[in-house]
Each structure stands twice: as C-alpha cells, then as structure tokens.
Motif scaffolding. Structure first.
Motif, PDB file in Angstrom:
ATOM      1  N   UNK A 122       0.840  -1.199   0.000  1.00  0.00           N
ATOM      2  CA  UNK A 122       0.000   0.000   0.000  1.00  0.00           C
ATOM      3  C   UNK A 122       0.878   1.253   0.000  1.00  0.00           C
ATOM      4  N   UNK A 123       1.903   1.227   0.820  1.00  0.00           N
ATOM      5  CA  UNK A 123       2.759   2.394   0.980  1.00  0.00           C
ATOM      6  C   UNK A 123       3.673   2.583  -0.222  1.00  0.00           C
ATOM      7  N   UNK A 124       4.160   1.491  -0.791  1.00  0.00           N
ATOM      8  CA  UNK A 124       5.026   1.596  -1.971  1.00  0.00           C
ATOM      9  C   UNK A 124       4.289   2.229  -3.144  1.00  0.00           C
ATOM     10  N   UNK A 125       3.081   1.765  -3.414  1.00  0.00           N
ATOM     11  CA  UNK A 125       2.304   2.319  -4.530  1.00  0.00           C
ATOM     12  C   UNK A 125       2.011   3.801  -4.292  1.00  0.00           C
ATOM     13  N   UNK A 126       1.623   4.143  -3.074  1.00  0.00           N
ATOM     14  CA  UNK A 126       1.302   5.543  -2.808  1.00  0.00           C
ATOM     15  C   UNK A 126       2.546   6.416  -2.657  1.00  0.00           C
ATOM     16  N   UNK A 127       3.666   5.839  -2.302  1.00  0.00           N
ATOM     17  CA  UNK A 127       4.931   6.587  -2.357  1.00  0.00           C
ATOM     18  C   UNK A 127       5.213   6.991  -3.806  1.00  0.00           C
ATOM     19  N   UNK A 128       4.969   6.063  -4.730  1.00  0.00           N
ATOM     20  CA  UNK A 128       5.139   6.397  -6.148  1.00  0.00           C
ATOM     21  C   UNK A 128       4.214   7.544  -6.541  1.00  0.00           C
ATOM     22  N   UNK A 129       2.981   7.530  -6.038  1.00  0.00           N
ATOM     23  CA  UNK A 129       2.048   8.620  -6.313  1.00  0.00           C
ATOM     24  C   UNK A 129       2.587   9.957  -5.789  1.00  0.00           C
ATOM     25  N   UNK A 130       3.097   9.943  -4.566  1.00  0.00           N
ATOM     26  CA  UNK A 130       3.620  11.180  -3.974  1.00  0.00           C
ATOM     27  C   UNK A 130       4.815  11.698  -4.763  1.00  0.00           C
ATOM     28  N   UNK A 131       5.660  10.793  -5.220  1.00  0.00           N
ATOM     29  CA  UNK A 131       6.811  11.219  -6.005  1.00  0.00           C
ATOM     30  C   UNK A 131       6.397  11.706  -7.384  1.00  0.00           C
ATOM     31  N   UNK A 132       5.321  11.141  -7.939  1.00  0.00           N
ATOM     32  CA  UNK A 132       4.799  11.653  -9.211  1.00  0.00           C
ATOM     33  C   UNK A 132       4.317  13.087  -9.037  1.00  0.00           C
ATOM     34  N   UNK A 133       3.704  13.384  -7.893  1.00  0.00           N
ATOM     35  CA  UNK A 133       3.263  14.754  -7.615  1.00  0.00           C
ATOM     36  C   UNK A 133       4.455  15.693  -7.421  1.00  0.00           C
ATOM     37  N   UNK A 134       5.490  15.214  -6.786  1.00  0.00           N
ATOM     38  CA  UNK A 134       6.696  16.021  -6.552  1.00  0.00           C
ATOM     39  C   UNK A 134       7.431  16.315  -7.848  1.00  0.00           C
ATOM     40  N   UNK A 135       7.438  15.318  -8.770  1.00  0.00           N
ATOM     41  CA  UNK A 135       8.197  15.433 -10.003  1.00  0.00           C
ATOM     42  C   UNK A 135       9.605  14.898  -9.823  1.00  0.00           C
ATOM     43  N   UNK A 136      10.278  14.701 -10.933  1.00  0.00           N
ATOM     44  CA  UNK A 136      11.623  14.143 -10.885  1.00  0.00           C
ATOM     45  C   UNK A 136      11.587  12.627 -10.927  1.00  0.00           C
ATOM     46  N   UNK A 137      12.752  12.019 -10.897  1.00  0.00           N
ATOM     47  CA  UNK A 137      12.855  10.563 -10.996  1.00  0.00           C
ATOM     48  C   UNK A 137      12.306   9.903  -9.730  1.00  0.00           C
ATOM     49  N   UNK A 138      11.457   8.870  -9.876  1.00  0.00           N
ATOM     50  CA  UNK A 138      10.961   8.163  -8.697  1.00  0.00           C
ATOM     51  C   UNK A 138      12.025   7.262  -8.098  1.00  0.00           C
ATOM     52  N   UNK A 139      11.884   6.973  -6.812  1.00  0.00           N
ATOM     53  CA  UNK A 139      12.776   6.016  -6.160  1.00  0.00           C
ATOM     54  C   UNK A 139      12.568   4.632  -6.758  1.00  0.00           C
ATOM     55  N   UNK A 140      13.614   3.818  -6.825  1.00  0.00           N
ATOM     56  CA  UNK A 140      13.448   2.461  -7.372  1.00  0.00           C
ATOM     57  C   UNK A 140      12.622   1.580  -6.445  1.00  0.00           C
ATOM     58  N   UNK A 141      12.006   0.571  -7.044  1.00  0.00           N
ATOM     59  CA  UNK A 141      11.293  -0.457  -6.288  1.00  0.00           C
ATOM     60  C   UNK A 141      12.109  -1.737  -6.395  1.00  0.00           C
ATOM     61  N   UNK A 142      12.474  -2.308  -5.274  1.00  0.00           N
ATOM     62  CA  UNK A 142      13.295  -3.518  -5.271  1.00  0.00           C
ATOM     63  C   UNK A 142      12.600  -4.638  -6.028  1.00  0.00           C
ATOM     64  N   UNK A 143      13.376  -5.410  -6.774  1.00  0.00           N
ATOM     65  CA  UNK A 143      12.814  -6.470  -7.606  1.00  0.00           C
ATOM     66  C   UNK A 143      12.027  -7.480  -6.795  1.00  0.00           C
ATOM     67  N   UNK A 144      12.563  -7.901  -5.644  1.00  0.00           N
ATOM     68  CA  UNK A 144      11.858  -8.915  -4.854  1.00  0.00           C
ATOM     69  C   UNK A 144      10.556  -8.363  -4.292  1.00  0.00           C
ATOM     70  N   UNK A 145      10.545  -7.099  -3.898  1.00  0.00           N
ATOM     71  CA  UNK A 145       9.316  -6.489  -3.392  1.00  0.00           C
ATOM     72  C   UNK A 145       8.291  -6.372  -4.515  1.00  0.00           C
ATOM     73  N   UNK A 146       8.716  -5.946  -5.691  1.00  0.00           N
ATOM     74  CA  UNK A 146       7.799  -5.807  -6.816  1.00  0.00           C
ATOM     75  C   UNK A 146       7.198  -7.155  -7.210  1.00  0.00           C
ATOM     76  N   UNK A 147       8.023  -8.188  -7.287  1.00  0.00           N
ATOM     77  CA  UNK A 147       7.508  -9.512  -7.644  1.00  0.00           C
ATOM     78  C   UNK A 147       6.512 -10.012  -6.610  1.00  0.00           C
ATOM     79  N   UNK A 148       6.805  -9.774  -5.343  1.00  0.00           N
ATOM     80  CA  UNK A 148       5.865 -10.166  -4.293  1.00  0.00           C
ATOM     81  C   UNK A 148       4.559  -9.389  -4.419  1.00  0.00           C
ATOM     82  N   UNK A 149       4.655  -8.114  -4.771  1.00  0.00           N
ATOM     83  CA  UNK A 149       3.448  -7.314  -4.922  1.00  0.00           C
ATOM     84  C   UNK A 149       2.581  -7.763  -6.080  1.00  0.00           C
ATOM     85  N   UNK A 150       3.204  -8.215  -7.156  1.00  0.00           N
ATOM     86  CA  UNK A 150       2.437  -8.793  -8.270  1.00  0.00           C
ATOM     87  C   UNK A 150       1.675 -10.015  -7.774  1.00  0.00           C
TER      88      UNK A 150
END
Length: 246
Positions: A122-150
């Motif tokens: 929940x927090x990772x997805x919404x962190x991406x949202x907050x960074x999209x609002x801020x602008x600039x390059x988003x922080x990376x999402x770790x591969x293992x976390x992303x695969x688990x989220x899928x």
C-alpha cells in the motif's frame, strides 16, 4: 520475503512518501490519481495506516471501519501522516509472531505477515504517487518487493469475488517478470462468472502475455504505468486497465 523484510520496506517507503509529499506540497495534483491532491493522498494512506494498526494493537477478529482523517493540510497534515506511519511500523514491529486478528484474504502465512505485507505494498504504490506529484525521478522499487506485490495483487486481491476483471468467454492471461527468476510467472484464468483464478506457473497456453521487469509490471498492474510489453490479445491488457482498479 519474510515479515521483517516487509517491515523494512514499510518503514523505508513511508518515510520516502512523507518526504515527497512535503516537497510537493499538499495542494499539488497527483498525476497518477487525477482526482486527488497530495492532501487527499496523505489523508487516505494515513487513515489506512491507523486502521491497520488497530487490528494489530487491539486484536480485532472482525472487520472494522476505516476512521476519518483529520481536516488538516500543509505541514500539520504531513506531520500527522508521519505519526500514523510511525505508529503502524512500531506496532507491527512489537506484535507477537502468533498475532491473531482479522485479515481480508488468506494468502500470507500469518495475520502479522499479512498486515506487514499489505501495508508495505500500500505504501510503496502511494509513495510512487507522492513522487509523481513532486516530479523528478521516482525512487526504485526492489525487484523482490515488486515480484511479491504482483503475487499479492493477482492471487490475493483479484481472487476475491469483488474483482471486476471478467471476460465473456474463458481466457488466459500470462504475467511474467523477466528479472525476478524462473518462478516469477503467473497464469490468470478469466471468465464471465467467477473471479480470476491465478496459478504461479506457466500453466498451459495463454491468450496474451504481459512481461517486463518486475518493478514496471508492478506499477502497470496497479495502473500507475504502461505495461512494458504485451504479446497476443492486447484487448486483455486493456480490459485489465479498465476493470482492475481496487
């Protein structure tokens, strides 16, 4: 991933979310959630954090409603979010491994793991949202976390009857994370009457395949970014975008 890994991700992602929201300002539009400003994002995720904290802290064994967020804005709202996030991390970190409380799908090994995992994503997805609002390059999402989220999204959320992803006739959608090992493949069986049924394997033929790096697929399946690569019936990718919102 283990519970401790989800807790570390939750801690990191929440701190990054708060920092991005502070930099963006609470009146800024969130491009990945066009109906929201940053203040709506912070109120939502802060209320969800406090809701989740209640289950772990009080051991509720039945569903409880999400409480209302306070009518704050600016620095006060960012501070309230930081307090909400810290309360959640500290509560889950102190909770016993055999915690008993309500969860809303049985994919994890324990209620404690469920809430640490759910809130990490929940927090990772919404962190991406907050960074999209801020602008600039988003922080990376770790591969293992992303695969688990899928996996959580496909085998957890969309295994529930409320999933709206349906097809008029039986179809199979394959999802493959190309950088997360041979096991990072899912086959999603779709039909008209039942929720999707997902197996974590390349099970039979597929009508379409979505593939790409795990972090890009994760964001795409949460409708935050385009699907990296689609082969086969592209209408299934469009159907996902149109009907998979949680």
């Amino acid at each position: 991933m283990q519970t401790v890994d989800f807790l570390h991700a939750l801690d990191r992602e929440g701190r990054s979310l708060a920092a991005a929201a502070e930099q963006a300002g609470t009146d800024t539009k969130v491009p990945t959630c066009p109906e929201w400003q940053v203040r709506d994002l912070l109120r939502h995720i802060g209320a969800v954090h406090r809701w989740a904290t209640g289950f772990a802290a009080e051991g509720h064994t039945a569903h409880q409603p999400i409480g209302e967020a306070p009518d704050l804005t600016g620095a006060e709202l960012v501070a309230w979010y930081r307090d909400s996030h810290r309360l959640l991390v500290d509560t889950l970190s102190a909770a016993p491994a055999d915690l008993e409380c309500w969860t809303f799908f049985p994919l994890s090994r324990s209620p404690l793991e469920f809430w640490a995992r759910r809130q990490a994503h929940e927090t990772t997805v919404h962190r991406y949202d907050a960074e999209a609002a801020r602008g600039g390059a988003p922080s990376p999402i770790a591969t293992d976390l992303a695969a688990d989220g899928i996996d959580e999204l496909l085998r957890g959320f969309h295994a529930r009857s409320r999933s709206r992803v349906r097809t008029a006739e039986p179809k199979a959608l394959r999802v493959r994370a190309t950088d997360a090992g041979q096991d990072a493949v899912w086959t999603v069986r779709l039909g008209p009457d039942e929720p999707p049924v997902t197996s974590r394997q390349a099970d039979g033929d597929a009508d379409a395949e979505l593939c790409g790096p795990a972090d890009q697929l994760y964001l795409a399946l949460w409708n935050r970014a385009p699907v990296p690569e689609v082969s086969g019936d592209r209408s299934l990718a469009e159907l996902w975008q149109e009907t998979s919102g949680i």
